[in-house]
Design a protein around this motif. Structure first.
Motif, mmCIF file in Angstrom:
data_model
loop_
_atom_site.group_PDB
_atom_site.id
_atom_site.type_symbol
_atom_site.label_atom_id
_atom_site.label_comp_id
_atom_site.label_asym_id
_atom_site.label_seq_id
_atom_site.Cartn_x
_atom_site.Cartn_y
_atom_site.Cartn_z
ATOM 1 N N ILE A 77 54.000 23.822 -60.208
ATOM 2 C CA ILE A 77 53.308 25.089 -60.394
ATOM 3 C C ILE A 77 53.678 26.100 -59.319
ATOM 4 O O ILE A 77 53.732 27.309 -59.579
ATOM 5 C CB ILE A 77 51.776 24.867 -60.439
ATOM 6 C CG1 ILE A 77 51.039 26.148 -60.861
ATOM 7 C CG2 ILE A 77 51.265 24.327 -59.125
ATOM 8 C CD1 ILE A 77 51.327 26.620 -62.253
ATOM 9 N N ASP A 78 53.993 25.658 -58.102
ATOM 10 C CA ASP A 78 54.353 26.585 -57.030
ATOM 11 C C ASP A 78 55.644 27.328 -57.352
ATOM 12 O O ASP A 78 55.763 28.533 -57.081
ATOM 13 C CB ASP A 78 54.485 25.834 -55.701
ATOM 14 C CG ASP A 78 53.151 25.314 -55.190
ATOM 15 O OD1 ASP A 78 52.113 25.937 -55.502
ATOM 16 O OD2 ASP A 78 53.136 24.290 -54.481
ATOM 17 N N ASP A 79 56.622 26.622 -57.921
ATOM 18 C CA ASP A 79 57.884 27.269 -58.310
ATOM 19 C C ASP A 79 57.627 28.365 -59.346
ATOM 20 O O ASP A 79 58.180 29.465 -59.260
ATOM 21 C CB ASP A 79 58.858 26.238 -58.892
ATOM 22 C CG ASP A 79 59.357 25.247 -57.856
ATOM 23 O OD1 ASP A 79 59.264 25.562 -56.651
ATOM 24 O OD2 ASP A 79 59.833 24.167 -58.252
ATOM 25 N N LEU A 80 56.803 28.041 -60.337
ATOM 26 C CA LEU A 80 56.505 29.000 -61.383
ATOM 27 C C LEU A 80 55.781 30.215 -60.823
ATOM 28 O O LEU A 80 56.126 31.370 -61.131
ATOM 29 C CB LEU A 80 55.658 28.340 -62.471
ATOM 30 C CG LEU A 80 55.137 29.259 -63.581
ATOM 31 C CD1 LEU A 80 56.288 29.849 -64.380
ATOM 32 C CD2 LEU A 80 54.170 28.509 -64.495
ATOM 33 N N LEU A 81 54.769 29.988 -60.000
ATOM 34 C CA LEU A 81 53.985 31.087 -59.452
ATOM 35 C C LEU A 81 54.833 32.019 -58.595
ATOM 36 O O LEU A 81 54.630 33.243 -58.599
ATOM 37 C CB LEU A 81 52.806 30.549 -58.637
ATOM 38 C CG LEU A 81 51.703 29.836 -59.430
ATOM 39 C CD1 LEU A 81 50.649 29.276 -58.482
ATOM 40 C CD2 LEU A 81 51.063 30.771 -60.450
ATOM 41 N N ALA A 82 55.797 31.459 -57.865
ATOM 42 C CA ALA A 82 56.654 32.286 -57.015
ATOM 43 C C ALA A 82 57.434 33.301 -57.854
ATOM 44 O O ALA A 82 57.491 34.498 -57.523
ATOM 45 C CB ALA A 82 57.607 31.401 -56.220
ATOM 46 N N LEU A 94 44.524 23.830 -60.868
ATOM 47 C CA LEU A 94 44.893 25.100 -60.251
ATOM 48 C C LEU A 94 44.188 25.276 -58.914
ATOM 49 O O LEU A 94 44.730 25.901 -57.993
ATOM 50 C CB LEU A 94 44.556 26.258 -61.198
ATOM 51 C CG LEU A 94 45.445 26.377 -62.432
ATOM 52 C CD1 LEU A 94 44.899 27.444 -63.389
ATOM 53 C CD2 LEU A 94 46.884 26.717 -62.047
ATOM 54 N N THR A 95 42.991 24.730 -58.809
ATOM 55 C CA THR A 95 42.272 24.789 -57.542
ATOM 56 C C THR A 95 43.054 24.053 -56.455
ATOM 57 O O THR A 95 43.172 24.539 -55.318
ATOM 58 C CB THR A 95 40.871 24.178 -57.684
ATOM 59 O OG1 THR A 95 40.152 24.868 -58.708
ATOM 60 C CG2 THR A 95 40.102 24.270 -56.377
ATOM 61 N N GLU A 96 43.604 22.894 -56.785
ATOM 62 C CA GLU A 96 44.434 22.159 -55.834
ATOM 63 C C GLU A 96 45.672 22.955 -55.438
ATOM 64 O O GLU A 96 46.193 22.818 -54.327
ATOM 65 C CB GLU A 96 44.865 20.819 -56.428
ATOM 66 C CG GLU A 96 43.755 19.808 -56.588
ATOM 67 C CD GLU A 96 44.251 18.527 -57.240
ATOM 68 O OE1 GLU A 96 44.739 17.646 -56.497
ATOM 69 O OE2 GLU A 96 44.170 18.411 -58.481
ATOM 70 N N ALA A 97 46.150 23.796 -56.368
ATOM 71 C CA ALA A 97 47.329 24.619 -56.101
ATOM 72 C C ALA A 97 46.971 25.889 -55.325
ATOM 73 O O ALA A 97 47.845 26.729 -55.079
ATOM 74 C CB ALA A 97 48.016 24.992 -57.411
#
Length: 327
Positions: free
Chosen positions: A144-149, A246-249
Motif C-alpha cells: 500500500i505504501d508504494d501505491l500511496l506514494a 489502512l490504520t496500520e498503514a
C-alpha cells in the motif's frame, strides 16, 4: 336425531384437535415461514456483492428446507436505483424482496431518484464486511505504501475503480482513503462500475490501476493468485487475507460496508412478519452460518423497525460524508 347430531359435532371437534393442518401442501417444503413463489431481485450485474448475497441466501434457505425454490434475478442500472424503482412499483407484492446495501443509499443521493429507501418495507440487515484495496497480480505495486506514494504525486494519473456509484460504499471508502492520504478527493480519478463483476474485469484488464471492493466478492480470485490485496479498510485485519489495515498503514480510516433486504411498500403486517420470520430462520440455520464464515462476512443481523431506523441513519451518514469531502 339429537344424539346423532351431537355425536357429529363431537367428532368434528376431535378432528380439529387431532388432525394437524395441511402446511406446505404445494410441495415446496419449509414450515410456517415458507413463501411459495418468492423472488429475490438483485439491482446490479451478476458477480457483485448484492448478487452473491442474494444467491447465497437463497441457496442456504433451500438447503435448510425453510422454503421451496427461490428465483434470483438481476435488474441492473443506475447504481441500483432502477431496481429500487421497480421494487417500489410492486406495491403490496409479498413474494418479492431486493438485495441491497450502502451502495443503493448512495445512488439515491447521486442519481436524484424519485423514490428512496424510505418508500420500501425494511426487512433485515444481514452482513457487514470491510472493503479491500486490490491490484492485479502483475501490478508493480507490491504494498500500500508504494501505491500511496504514486497516488499522492499525481492522483489523476492513477484511475481507480469501485463497484458502486458515487456515494456508494466503494466510492466512500476510496474517497475517505484519499482524504486521509492527503489526496484531494475531487482530484481522484474514480471510475464507477455496476457491481463487483464489472469491476473485476476492469482490474484484471488493466482499465484501472487499483480497485476498491468488498472482501467477500473476490475471495476466489485472491486465493487463485489473480489479485493482490494491498490493504483492508476496516478496523481489523480480514480473516484469511494477508494485508494490513489502512490504520496500520498510517491512515485514519475505519470503514465497513453492509448488506440487507427490503421489500415493496404496502405489505400487510402478516406479510411483512412472514418475510422477517423467514430471514430470522435463515439467520439461525447452519447453511447460512457456514456461508458467513466461508465468505468472510460478519454477522450484522437486524430486523424490521430497527433496520428501518438504521437505513435513516445511513442516509444521513452518506449525505454528511459527501458534504465533508466536498463531493
Amino acid at each position: 336425531m339429537r344424539a346423532r347430531a351431537l355425536a357429529s359435532l363431537v367428532s368434528a371437534a376431535l378432528l380439529v384437535f387431532l388432525v394437524p393442518p395441511l402446511l406446505g401442501s404445494d410441495g415446496s417444503g419449509g414450515g410456517g415461514s415458507d413463501i411459495p413463489g418468492l423472488r429475490f431481485m438483485v439491482p446490479n450485474e451478476p458477480g457483485g456483492g448484492y448478487d452473491i448475497t442474494a444467491r447465497t441466501a437463497a441457496r442456504a434457505a433451500e438447503e435448510a428446507e425453510l422454503t421451496g425454490g427461490i428465483e434470483v434475478f438481476n435488474l441492473p442500472g443506475a447504481g441500483g436505483t432502477v431496481g429500487l424503482s421497480h421494487l417500489v412499483a410492486e406495491r403490496g407484492n409479498g413474494r418479492l424482496a431486493m438485495s441491497m446495501g450502502l451502495g443503493v443509499v448512495g445512488a439515491v443521493h447521486t442519481n436524484h431518484t424519485g423514490v428512496t429507501l424510505a418508500d420500501t418495507t425494511p426487512l433485515v440487515r444481514l452482513t457487514e464486511e470491510p472493503d479491500i484495496v486490490v491490484v492485479p497480480a502483475d501490478s508493480p505495486y507490491e504494498d500500500i505504501d508504494d501505491l500511496l506514494a504514486d497516488w499522492r504525486a499525481n492522483p489523476g494519473s492513477l484511475p481507480l475503480g469501485g463497484g458502486s456509484s458515487p456515494g456508494g460504499p466503494d466510492h466512500l471508502a476510496a474517497m475517505l482513503t484519499a482524504g486521509a492520504a492527503g489526496v484531494t478527493p475531487a482530484a481522484a480519478n474514480y471510475i464507477a462500475y455496476d457491481g463487483g463483476g464489472e469491476l473485476l474485469a476492469a482490474i484484471l484488464g488493466g482499465e484501472v490501476a487499483f480497485g476498491v471492493s468488498g472482501v467477500g466478492e473476490y475471495l476466489d480470485q485472491i486465493e487463485a493468485g489473480e489479485l493482490r490485496v494491498l490493504a483492508v479498510t476496516g478496523g481489523e485485519r480480514a480473516p484469511g487475507i494477508d494485508a494490513p489495515t489502512l490504520t496500520e498503514a498510517g491512515l485514519d480510516v475505519d470503514f465497513t460496508n453492509w448488506r440487507g433486504i427490503v421489500a415493496p411498500p404496502g405489505l400487510s403486517e402478516a406479510e411483512r412478519d412472514r418475510l422477517i420470520a423467514l430471514f430470522t430462520e435463515l439467520h439461525d440455520s447452519r447453511p447460512w452460518q457456514d456461508a458467513l464464515e466461508r465468505n468472510g462476512w460478519a454477522d450484522a443481523f437486524m430486523t424490521g423497525d430497527a433496520f428501518g431506523d438504521f437505513l435513516e441513519s445511513q442516509n444521513r451518514r452518506v449525505d454528511d460524508t459527501l458534504r465533508e469531502l466536498g463531493l
